[in-house]
Write a protein that holds these residues in place. Structure first.
Motif, PDB file in Angstrom:
ATOM      1  N   ARG A 288       0.907   7.365  -6.183  1.00  0.00           N
ATOM      2  CA  ARG A 288      -0.167   8.371  -6.189  1.00  0.00           C
ATOM      3  C   ARG A 288       0.378   9.758  -5.872  1.00  0.00           C
ATOM      4  NH1 ARG A 288      -4.659   7.345  -1.926  1.00  0.00           N
ATOM      5  NH2 ARG A 288      -3.142   8.405  -0.580  1.00  0.00           N
ATOM      6  N   GLU A 289       1.290   9.848  -4.934  1.00  0.00           N
ATOM      7  CA  GLU A 289       1.861  11.150  -4.572  1.00  0.00           C
ATOM      8  C   GLU A 289       2.627  11.765  -5.734  1.00  0.00           C
ATOM      9  OE1 GLU A 289       4.140  10.051  -1.172  1.00  0.00           O
ATOM     10  OE2 GLU A 289       2.438  10.276   0.223  1.00  0.00           O
TER      11      GLU A 289
ATOM     12  N   THR B  29       0.840   4.236  -2.692  1.00  0.00           N
ATOM     13  CA  THR B  29       0.686   5.626  -2.251  1.00  0.00           C
ATOM     14  C   THR B  29       1.833   6.476  -2.774  1.00  0.00           C
ATOM     15  OG1 THR B  29      -0.497   4.918  -0.267  1.00  0.00           O
ATOM     16  CG2 THR B  29       0.488   7.122  -0.227  1.00  0.00           C
ATOM     17  N   TRP B  30       3.036   5.925  -2.806  1.00  0.00           N
ATOM     18  CA  TRP B  30       4.198   6.613  -3.379  1.00  0.00           C
ATOM     19  C   TRP B  30       3.923   6.991  -4.824  1.00  0.00           C
ATOM     20  CZ3 TRP B  30       7.593   5.484  -7.377  1.00  0.00           C
ATOM     21  CH2 TRP B  30       8.841   6.119  -7.363  1.00  0.00           C
TER      22      TRP B  30
ATOM     23  N   ALA C 126      -5.484   2.678  -3.283  1.00  0.00           N
ATOM     24  CA  ALA C 126      -4.606   3.849  -3.201  1.00  0.00           C
ATOM     25  C   ALA C 126      -4.469   4.519  -4.565  1.00  0.00           C
ATOM     26  CB  ALA C 126      -3.236   3.440  -2.666  1.00  0.00           C
TER      27      ALA C 126
ATOM     28  N   ASN D  98      -8.191   5.711  -5.897  1.00  0.00           N
ATOM     29  CA  ASN D  98      -8.658   6.884  -5.142  1.00  0.00           C
ATOM     30  C   ASN D  98      -8.044   8.172  -5.673  1.00  0.00           C
ATOM     31  OD1 ASN D  98     -10.610   6.809  -2.996  1.00  0.00           O
ATOM     32  ND2 ASN D  98      -9.309   5.285  -1.972  1.00  0.00           N
ATOM     33  N   GLY D  99      -6.873   8.057  -6.288  1.00  0.00           N
ATOM     34  CA  GLY D  99      -6.235   9.209  -6.896  1.00  0.00           C
ATOM     35  C   GLY D  99      -6.573   9.383  -8.364  1.00  0.00           C
TER      36      GLY D  99
ATOM     37  N   GLU E  90       0.833  -1.203   0.000  1.00  0.00           N
ATOM     38  CA  GLU E  90       0.000   0.000   0.000  1.00  0.00           C
ATOM     39  C   GLU E  90       0.870   1.256   0.000  1.00  0.00           C
ATOM     40  OE1 GLU E  90      -3.753   1.970   2.487  1.00  0.00           O
ATOM     41  OE2 GLU E  90      -2.709   0.208   3.270  1.00  0.00           O
ATOM     42  N   THR E  91       1.995   1.199   0.705  1.00  0.00           N
ATOM     43  CA  THR E  91       2.901   2.345   0.738  1.00  0.00           C
ATOM     44  C   THR E  91       3.498   2.602  -0.635  1.00  0.00           C
ATOM     45  OG1 THR E  91       3.447   1.866   3.043  1.00  0.00           O
ATOM     46  CG2 THR E  91       4.954   3.309   1.843  1.00  0.00           C
TER      47      THR E  91
END
Length: 239
Positions: free
Chosen positions: A149-150, A146-147, A192, A195-196, A142-143
């Protein structure tokens, strides 16, 4: 140069566990009718396909609501091999593979390359297509998702998806590393990314020999209310 990165759609092709089976059969024939048509039965996530946010998010965008231009990508090949079966791909692994410096996985170093909007992750699992071992692909934590997505980048994979796929049984071949016991439940990597509003392209093939940077076209069918769609994924680059 162009290269087709998609799986042929055909009767009996591999599908994600419990997804609809694929059949492609004649409907009308030249011999009987003077022309040919075929009947295709398939799930929306068969073969090489894209996920819409509606896939895992009940209020997410559907495939027909997404502008088609969002499926023409400036892609970067990320070769993550060698990877063990069911190995977790961390944010640190992605950061290292794309050349970001120490600390990049925590978002405190180099700026993302704004010209890239899709990371095509080569795990090596394309070679296992058609076998039960294809289920044992590596997956994004998940991290790691998220990386991505950021940095505003989606993910393409030569595997069933960015989250773990249920195993066919409780064992692996003796020459493979065993799966870890801390695999996540649910679809955290999908969530993740989706959602973005970021794309996920799954079951790619033919990644060997691609340049580091290329264009990827993965246009879906315009399925009303669709949660995903098969695509003809094509890479383009200059020699």
């Amino acid at each position: 140069m162009f290269r087709d990165l998609s799986r042929p759609i055909e009767t009996g092709m591999p599908t994600y566990p419990d997804d609809p089976e694929v059949t492609l059969a004649p409907d009308a024939t030249h011999e009987a009718d003077g022309y040919a048509t075929s009947e295709l039965r398939t799930g929306t996530h068969a073969g090489t396909h894209v996920d819409a946010p509606r896939h895992t998010l009940s209020e997410g965008e559907t495939i027909d609501e997404i502008d088609p231009g969002r499926f023409a990508f400036d892609a970067r090949l990320v070769d993550l091999r060698p990877l063990a079966p069911r190995e977790a791909i961390t944010a640190e692994a992605l950061a290292g593979a794309v050349g970001e410096g120490a600390g990049a996985a925590d978002g405190d170093s180099a700026e993302a390359d704004s010209t890239v909007d899709l990371l095509v992750c080569r795990t090596g699992w394309a070679a296992r297509w058609g076998t039960e071992r294809y289920r044992d692909h590596p997956y994004l934590t998940e991290t790691a998702a998220t990386w991505c997505r950021e940095r505003g980048v989606g993910v393409g994979l030569d595997a069933f998806g960015p989250d773990p796929t249920p195993a066919a049984d409780g064992s692996l071949p003796t020459d493979d590393s065993p799966p870890t016991n801390d695999e996540p439940d649910g679809t955290p990597a999908h969530d993740a990314l989706l959602n973005g509003g970021l794309p996920i392209v799954e079951n790619l093939r033919g990644l060997a020999g691609l340049p580091a940077r290329f264009r990827l076209y993965a246009f879906p069918l315009r399925l009303r209310g669709g949660d995903g769609s098969p695509v003809r994924a094509v890479a383009e680059w200059e020699e």
